[in-house]
Every structure is written in C-alpha cells, then in structure tokens.
Design a protein around this motif. Structure first.
Motif, PDB file in Angstrom:
ATOM      1  N   TYR A   1      38.024  49.318  54.634  1.00  0.00           N
ATOM      2  CA  TYR A   1      37.935  49.193  56.096  1.00  0.00           C
ATOM      3  C   TYR A   1      38.283  47.778  56.568  1.00  0.00           C
ATOM      4  O   TYR A   1      39.032  47.592  57.517  1.00  0.00           O
ATOM      5  CB  TYR A   1      36.541  49.574  56.558  1.00  0.00           C
ATOM      6  N   PHE A   2      37.745  46.767  55.890  1.00  0.00           N
ATOM      7  CA  PHE A   2      37.925  45.388  56.345  1.00  0.00           C
ATOM      8  C   PHE A   2      39.128  44.697  55.714  1.00  0.00           C
ATOM      9  O   PHE A   2      39.641  43.731  56.293  1.00  0.00           O
ATOM     10  CB  PHE A   2      36.658  44.572  56.047  1.00  0.00           C
ATOM     11  N   ARG A   3      39.547  45.163  54.499  1.00  0.00           N
ATOM     12  CA  ARG A   3      40.627  44.506  53.754  1.00  0.00           C
ATOM     13  C   ARG A   3      40.301  43.028  53.534  1.00  0.00           C
ATOM     14  O   ARG A   3      39.163  42.676  53.307  1.00  0.00           O
ATOM     15  CB  ARG A   3      41.972  44.685  54.475  1.00  0.00           C
ATOM     16  N   GLY A   4      41.303  42.164  53.519  1.00  0.00           N
ATOM     17  CA  GLY A   4      41.055  40.732  53.377  1.00  0.00           C
ATOM     18  C   GLY A   4      40.834  40.296  51.938  1.00  0.00           C
ATOM     19  O   GLY A   4      41.188  40.992  50.976  1.00  0.00           O
TER      20      GLY A   4
ATOM     21  N   VAL B   1      37.961  42.422  44.708  1.00  0.00           N
ATOM     22  CA  VAL B   1      37.380  43.608  44.071  1.00  0.00           C
ATOM     23  C   VAL B   1      38.480  44.463  43.448  1.00  0.00           C
ATOM     24  O   VAL B   1      38.311  45.007  42.336  1.00  0.00           O
ATOM     25  CB  VAL B   1      36.558  44.418  45.091  1.00  0.00           C
ATOM     26  N   SER B   2      39.610  44.606  44.118  1.00  0.00           N
ATOM     27  CA  SER B   2      40.704  45.410  43.587  1.00  0.00           C
ATOM     28  C   SER B   2      41.256  44.823  42.289  1.00  0.00           C
ATOM     29  O   SER B   2      41.545  45.549  41.334  1.00  0.00           O
ATOM     30  CB  SER B   2      41.823  45.531  44.626  1.00  0.00           C
ATOM     31  N   ARG B   3      41.399  43.502  42.226  1.00  0.00           N
ATOM     32  CA  ARG B   3      41.898  42.882  40.990  1.00  0.00           C
ATOM     33  C   ARG B   3      40.883  43.030  39.856  1.00  0.00           C
ATOM     34  O   ARG B   3      41.265  43.224  38.699  1.00  0.00           O
ATOM     35  CB  ARG B   3      42.189  41.402  41.244  1.00  0.00           C
ATOM     36  N   PHE B   4      39.595  42.925  40.192  1.00  0.00           N
ATOM     37  CA  PHE B   4      38.565  43.105  39.169  1.00  0.00           C
ATOM     38  C   PHE B   4      38.575  44.547  38.656  1.00  0.00           C
ATOM     39  O   PHE B   4      38.427  44.792  37.450  1.00  0.00           O
ATOM     40  CB  PHE B   4      37.195  42.749  39.740  1.00  0.00           C
ATOM     41  N   ALA B   5      38.773  45.507  39.571  1.00  0.00           N
ATOM     42  CA  ALA B   5      38.864  46.905  39.159  1.00  0.00           C
ATOM     43  C   ALA B   5      40.080  47.142  38.275  1.00  0.00           C
ATOM     44  O   ALA B   5      40.008  47.864  37.272  1.00  0.00           O
ATOM     45  CB  ALA B   5      38.917  47.807  40.394  1.00  0.00           C
TER      46      ALA B   5
END
Length: 311
Positions: free
Chosen positions: A135-138, A144-148
């Motif tokens: 929702y917020f992106r940024g 979090v996406s790179r950690f995932a």
C-alpha cells in the motif's frame, strides 16, 4: 414502560444485528458445503482431515496405552492380521514395545499443531507486511522485498536445518525455524494483491471520504484478498507438516520422547527387513494427511477464487 423500552433498545438492536450476522454465516456455510459437494475429491480430502483432527483431539479415548511407555516383551510385534499378531496392538509395536497405533494417533497432535501454528504465524506476519508495503511502497517495501528475495535463494529444508542446528531441537525452535522463512510466500501474495487492489475505484472512493490509510487497508483491501490467503494457508500447511516430519526424521525437530511421525519413520528404518510396519504406517499417516490437505486446498481455491468461476 417507555423508559424500559428505551433502556433495552440498544440490547435488542445488538441481538437483531447478531441474528442477521448469524443468518449470513449460516447461509455462507450452506453455500460453501453445496459448492464443496461439486468437488468430490476436495470433499473427501476434507473428511479425511476431519478424521485426523478428531483422532488428535480424542486420542486418550481412542487408545488406552501410553505412547511413551513400552514393553520389551512385546518388541516388534507384527500387525493384528499377521499370523503372530494380536488385535490388542492392531498396527503392531516398535523396537521398544510401544503400541504403534497409539503413537500414530498422538503423533497427529504434533503434526497438526506444528502445521497450524507455523502457517498461522507465517500468514499473519506475511499478510501484515505485504499489505503495508504494497500500500505505501517506498523504502520499507524495497527493504522487505529484498530480504524476502534473499530468503527465497535458500532451499527451505536446508535453511530450516541450519536454523535448527543453531537453535537446537525443540517444539518452540521448530516453529521459529519454519516461520522464519514461511512468511515470504504470504508476503509476496498479499503485496501483489494489494498493489492491484489499491488502484481500484472503491479504494479511491474510501480515500475521498477521508478514511485513514489503516482503515482502508483493514476494511477495504484485506476483505477482498483474504480468500487467497486462506487458500495459500491450506496448501502451505501440508508443506509445513512435511518439513516437520523431515526435521524430526533427521533428529532436529521434535524431541525423541514425544511421538512424531518423522522420528517414528527414522526409528524403524533399521528394521525394514524384519519389521516393515514400524516405518510404513507412520509414513502412510503423513502421506494421507498431506495428500488430503493438498486436494482440499485445490478445491478450496476453485470455490473461493471468483476469477476461476468467470473463466
């Protein structure tokens, strides 16, 4: 009399609201059962899962034996249908003379508990992170996406073995090892769904009315994607049960004194030629439960996913 009606009116109103909600839930449950009947394999899978759950709950009433106490005089007794078997021990006994059926029934408690807890925690963490970042992106989304992505680079079993080797065996550590990476699938699903839903007109309308971001996520977006989370949770539960059995088989999961299907299979591998039942029946218990969960999950996806119905 007028005062009494005025005082009781909020209570009467609440009762009326709850009656409406109960009627909606009952109607939805009936519709779900009707849809499930159109998927006989999924219905059969749901029945098998229910049998496992009831067996785990009613374990003390199903068998009178202690799963941890054996009798060496009954060591490696064959199943009841074998010429030397005894119906008092329907599935035979293990190397320590413990009733195999009793240990399998009590082992269902471990597998189902691990599956429910690991999936529940993973789904909660993944859903919250996915909804917020989508929702917020940024920068938070990027972090979090790179950690995932980093966690996805490691094979699940090898990663869990490493975590268990670091933390040590035990029920709590097992849940931590399974959920440390288990949230990633839920995060990716919810993040993608949130990115799609946030551009819809109903979300824009909610913003125009002055609804706060947290309320938009909780009241508008999540109710429209929660069905996908339920389906993924069902499918991932079977995977978590397999992971628990694998770790217990390797001696890194549930402690040996607690009956777990994986450790039971491992304990019987030295007796495959003389007592095949020690490993076979716990393995079949894993097979039937995981297969039933996967089949039920596939049927649940067909029922709850409106896009499949449109196609």
């Amino acid at each position: 009399m007028t005062v009494s009606r005025h005082v009781n009116s909020p209570i009467v109103g609440q009762v009326y609201v709850w009656r409406i909600r109960l009627g909606v839930w009952r109607r939805n449950a009936v519709n779900f059962v009707d849809e499930l009947r159109k998927h006989p394999l999924a219905l059969m899978g749901g029945i098998v899962i229910l049998v496992y759950v009831l067996a785990a709950i009613l374990a003390p009433y199903i068998t009178a034996y202690d799963p941890a106490r054996g009798n060496l005089r009954l060591r490696l007794d064959p199943p009841a249908w074998h010429p030397e078997g005894d119906w008092a021990y329907a599935l035979g006994t293990d190397a320590q003379g413990r009733d195999l059926l009793t240990r399998i029934v009590y082992g269902a408690r471990v597998s189902l508990t691990v599956g429910l807890l690991s999936v529940g925690i993973s789904a909660t963490v993944g859903t919250i992170l996915g909804a917020i970042t989508g929702y917020f992106r940024g920068r938070l989304d990027d972090l979090v996406s790179r950690f995932a992505d980093l966690l996805l680079a490691f094979p699940y079993l090898i990663f869990a073995i490493g975590v268990m080797a670091f933390l040590g065996s035990g029920f709590t550590n097992l849940i931590l090892a399974l959920t440390f990476k288990g949230w990633v699938e839920f995060f990716r699903l919810v993040r993608g769904e949130t990115l799609s839903e946030k551009t819809q007109e109903y979300v824009e309308a909610a913003r125009v009315t002055g609804l706060r971001h947290a309320a938009i996520i909780a009241r508008e977006i999540l109710p429209n994607i929660i069905q996908s989370v339920f389906v993924l949770s069902t499918l991932r539960m079977g995977h978590m049960i397999i992971m628990e059995a694998s770790l217990s088989f390797l001696g890194l999961g549930i402690p040996p004194h607690i009956p777990a299907w994986g450790s039971m299979v491992a304990a019987g591998r030295d007796y495959l030629l003389v007592a095949w039942w020690v490993s076979t029946f716990p393995g079949l218990a894993i097979l039937f439960l995981v297969l039933s969960i996967n089949v039920f999950g596939e049927g649940l996806r067909d029922i709850l996913d409106p896009r499949l119905k449109i196609e």
